[in-house]
Design a protein around this motif. Sequence first.
Motif, PDB file in Angstrom:
ATOM      1  N   GLY A 109      16.625 -25.132  -6.911  1.00  0.00           N
ATOM      2  CA  GLY A 109      15.492 -26.586  -6.646  1.00  0.00           C
ATOM      3  C   GLY A 109      15.814 -26.358  -4.596  1.00  0.00           C
ATOM      4  O   GLY A 109      16.048 -27.842  -4.381  1.00  0.00           O
ATOM      5  N   VAL A 110      15.763 -25.891  -4.275  1.00  0.00           N
ATOM      6  CA  VAL A 110      15.995 -25.285  -2.751  1.00  0.00           C
ATOM      7  C   VAL A 110      14.615 -26.390  -2.252  1.00  0.00           C
ATOM      8  O   VAL A 110      13.479 -26.324  -2.558  1.00  0.00           O
ATOM      9  CB  VAL A 110      15.989 -24.246  -1.469  1.00  0.00           C
ATOM     10  CG1 VAL A 110      15.429 -24.609  -0.689  1.00  0.00           C
ATOM     11  CG2 VAL A 110      17.071 -23.340  -2.366  1.00  0.00           C
ATOM     12  N   SER A 111      15.124 -27.704  -1.648  1.00  0.00           N
ATOM     13  CA  SER A 111      13.626 -28.497  -1.299  1.00  0.00           C
ATOM     14  C   SER A 111      13.351 -27.912   0.699  1.00  0.00           C
ATOM     15  O   SER A 111      13.975 -27.450   0.828  1.00  0.00           O
ATOM     16  CB  SER A 111      14.333 -29.633  -0.665  1.00  0.00           C
ATOM     17  OG  SER A 111      15.061 -30.372  -2.053  1.00  0.00           O
ATOM     18  N   TRP A 112      12.253 -28.189   0.632  1.00  0.00           N
ATOM     19  CA  TRP A 112      11.195 -28.200   2.327  1.00  0.00           C
ATOM     20  C   TRP A 112      11.051 -29.170   2.681  1.00  0.00           C
ATOM     21  O   TRP A 112      10.228 -30.006   1.653  1.00  0.00           O
ATOM     22  CB  TRP A 112       9.770 -27.001   1.824  1.00  0.00           C
ATOM     23  CG  TRP A 112       9.180 -26.567   2.702  1.00  0.00           C
ATOM     24  CD1 TRP A 112       9.847 -25.951   3.391  1.00  0.00           C
ATOM     25  CD2 TRP A 112       7.768 -27.222   2.948  1.00  0.00           C
ATOM     26  NE1 TRP A 112       8.429 -25.671   5.004  1.00  0.00           N
ATOM     27  CE2 TRP A 112       7.449 -26.266   4.353  1.00  0.00           C
ATOM     28  CE3 TRP A 112       7.293 -27.681   2.422  1.00  0.00           C
ATOM     29  CZ2 TRP A 112       6.481 -26.642   4.974  1.00  0.00           C
ATOM     30  CZ3 TRP A 112       5.982 -28.398   3.281  1.00  0.00           C
ATOM     31  CH2 TRP A 112       5.389 -27.607   4.465  1.00  0.00           C
TER      32      TRP A 112
ATOM     33  N   GLY B  37       8.791 -27.506   8.580  1.00  0.00           N
ATOM     34  CA  GLY B  37       9.414 -25.853   7.848  1.00  0.00           C
ATOM     35  C   GLY B  37      10.692 -25.843   9.020  1.00  0.00           C
ATOM     36  O   GLY B  37      11.039 -25.186   8.758  1.00  0.00           O
ATOM     37  N   TYR B  38      11.392 -26.279   7.146  1.00  0.00           N
ATOM     38  CA  TYR B  38      12.629 -25.781   7.095  1.00  0.00           C
ATOM     39  C   TYR B  38      13.160 -26.289   5.794  1.00  0.00           C
ATOM     40  O   TYR B  38      12.490 -27.017   4.866  1.00  0.00           O
ATOM     41  CB  TYR B  38      13.651 -26.405   8.358  1.00  0.00           C
ATOM     42  CG  TYR B  38      13.870 -27.717   8.106  1.00  0.00           C
ATOM     43  CD1 TYR B  38      15.023 -28.298   7.216  1.00  0.00           C
ATOM     44  CD2 TYR B  38      12.472 -28.608   9.521  1.00  0.00           C
ATOM     45  CE1 TYR B  38      15.197 -29.930   7.076  1.00  0.00           C
ATOM     46  CE2 TYR B  38      13.254 -29.582   8.759  1.00  0.00           C
ATOM     47  CZ  TYR B  38      14.319 -30.922   7.581  1.00  0.00           C
ATOM     48  OH  TYR B  38      14.424 -31.616   8.489  1.00  0.00           O
ATOM     49  N   PHE B  39      13.565 -24.877   5.193  1.00  0.00           N
ATOM     50  CA  PHE B  39      14.422 -25.989   3.849  1.00  0.00           C
ATOM     51  C   PHE B  39      15.739 -26.373   3.880  1.00  0.00           C
ATOM     52  O   PHE B  39      16.801 -25.970   4.889  1.00  0.00           O
ATOM     53  CB  PHE B  39      14.451 -24.754   3.192  1.00  0.00           C
ATOM     54  CG  PHE B  39      13.001 -23.998   2.878  1.00  0.00           C
ATOM     55  CD1 PHE B  39      12.830 -23.727   1.749  1.00  0.00           C
ATOM     56  CD2 PHE B  39      12.716 -22.479   3.775  1.00  0.00           C
ATOM     57  CE1 PHE B  39      11.964 -23.542   2.018  1.00  0.00           C
ATOM     58  CE2 PHE B  39      11.978 -21.376   3.014  1.00  0.00           C
ATOM     59  CZ  PHE B  39      10.689 -22.082   1.965  1.00  0.00           C
ATOM     60  N   TYR B  40      15.809 -27.678   2.992  1.00  0.00           N
ATOM     61  CA  TYR B  40      17.483 -28.362   2.861  1.00  0.00           C
ATOM     62  C   TYR B  40      17.890 -27.857   1.758  1.00  0.00           C
ATOM     63  O   TYR B  40      17.918 -27.783   0.196  1.00  0.00           O
ATOM     64  CB  TYR B  40      17.904 -29.505   3.421  1.00  0.00           C
ATOM     65  CG  TYR B  40      16.172 -29.925   2.787  1.00  0.00           C
ATOM     66  CD1 TYR B  40      16.848 -31.334   2.162  1.00  0.00           C
ATOM     67  CD2 TYR B  40      14.598 -29.819   3.199  1.00  0.00           C
ATOM     68  CE1 TYR B  40      15.842 -32.204   1.222  1.00  0.00           C
ATOM     69  CE2 TYR B  40      14.469 -31.406   2.644  1.00  0.00           C
ATOM     70  CZ  TYR B  40      14.364 -32.389   1.881  1.00  0.00           C
ATOM     71  OH  TYR B  40      13.884 -33.283   0.834  1.00  0.00           O
TER      72      TYR B  40
END
Length: 369
Positions: free
Chosen positions: A53-56, A60-63
């Motif tokens: 479940g990596v969030s976007w 323009g970046y993943f958190y």
Amino acid sequence: MLYPSSFFALKSGYVTQNLVVDLDAMNPSSYPGSGEIWYDLTGRGNNANLFNGVSWHPSGYFYLDGANDYISVTNTPDLDFPGDFTLELVFVMNPRFNSVWDDGPAFHGWGTMYRRFDNGYSLPGAWGCETTGDNIFCSIWEGPGANFGRSLFSGGEHTRRRWNHMIWTRTGTSMKMYHNGKLCSSVTDSYDLSSEYNIVMGRFNEWSYGIHHYMSFRIYQKGFNEKEVIQNYNFNKTRFFLKNNNVANGLESKAYNFIGNSTRLSSAKYPTDEITGTVRRNYTKTLDNFKEQIDEIKGLSSGTNAIQNLNVSNEKKSYTSNLNQESMNSVMNQLEVVNKMSQKLYQDILLLKSGSINKNGVYPSSKYR
């Protein structure tokens, strides 16, 4: 198919020669905004997988949430560095709230980026790039087990909660590390950095994860010169501004010394204050920062203290707002009085000019004589 043919996009502004991995969370051809694959723009299939479940973020970046999500690039020969190479990473290291490691001078952001066993015990050729305090450091393994790790170098002025552009490069036996376009470390090393591991970002082991942000990651099968370093840094720097808080040139800040507990929430005057030792630093932050802080402390024991601090801050804002309104009302009242007096004076002047004045020289208005 590892890479949808419709996702190919023109690339400009950064070095593309000998580029073998090109992951860019701001480019919709690399990540269209949904899914569990971060596509490699080179077309070589070196995609990254987004786990748990990596969030976007639309900027323009993943958190990462620090619970169990992480990013991984599957092992291929393109990830081996027997000779010249360049690694480029654009990231933000976020420390944990109310952690014993939080913002301390020796805080280690384990798992920022590595190619090794998750537990740190690795075979020859493994490597890792971590963050510690305000530095970034790189290390390699020359044998199996925990005692074969060798730190290559560290440096830079890495700052937590801000974007950082890191380049680790080698040409011949000259190995260098650049941070935000500036050379911060250099050594002589020709060790073969080839192994069988995946590249992982945001995870140290199966029970320790980071809450970092990742914008882009690139690998070149060539060394960079200073001109190429600056070219790629400038390309990325222009995009730092797209995140609401300006992390390219830094935030305006004021530092205050204080005596007391250095725990963030108990010693901070405002919710956005940051503590280092006995120095409290207040940054000019935006609503985006408040939201990130609130999201990160939900469900933690620090939630009550954070809410109290937010309430105090709101009370200060309300008091300031009321004070400003009272001052404005006072000014308006005074202007109204001046206006009325001016009108009366104007009427008397008209009467004087028309000769409408009594024999004693008193104007009809008893206000003026």
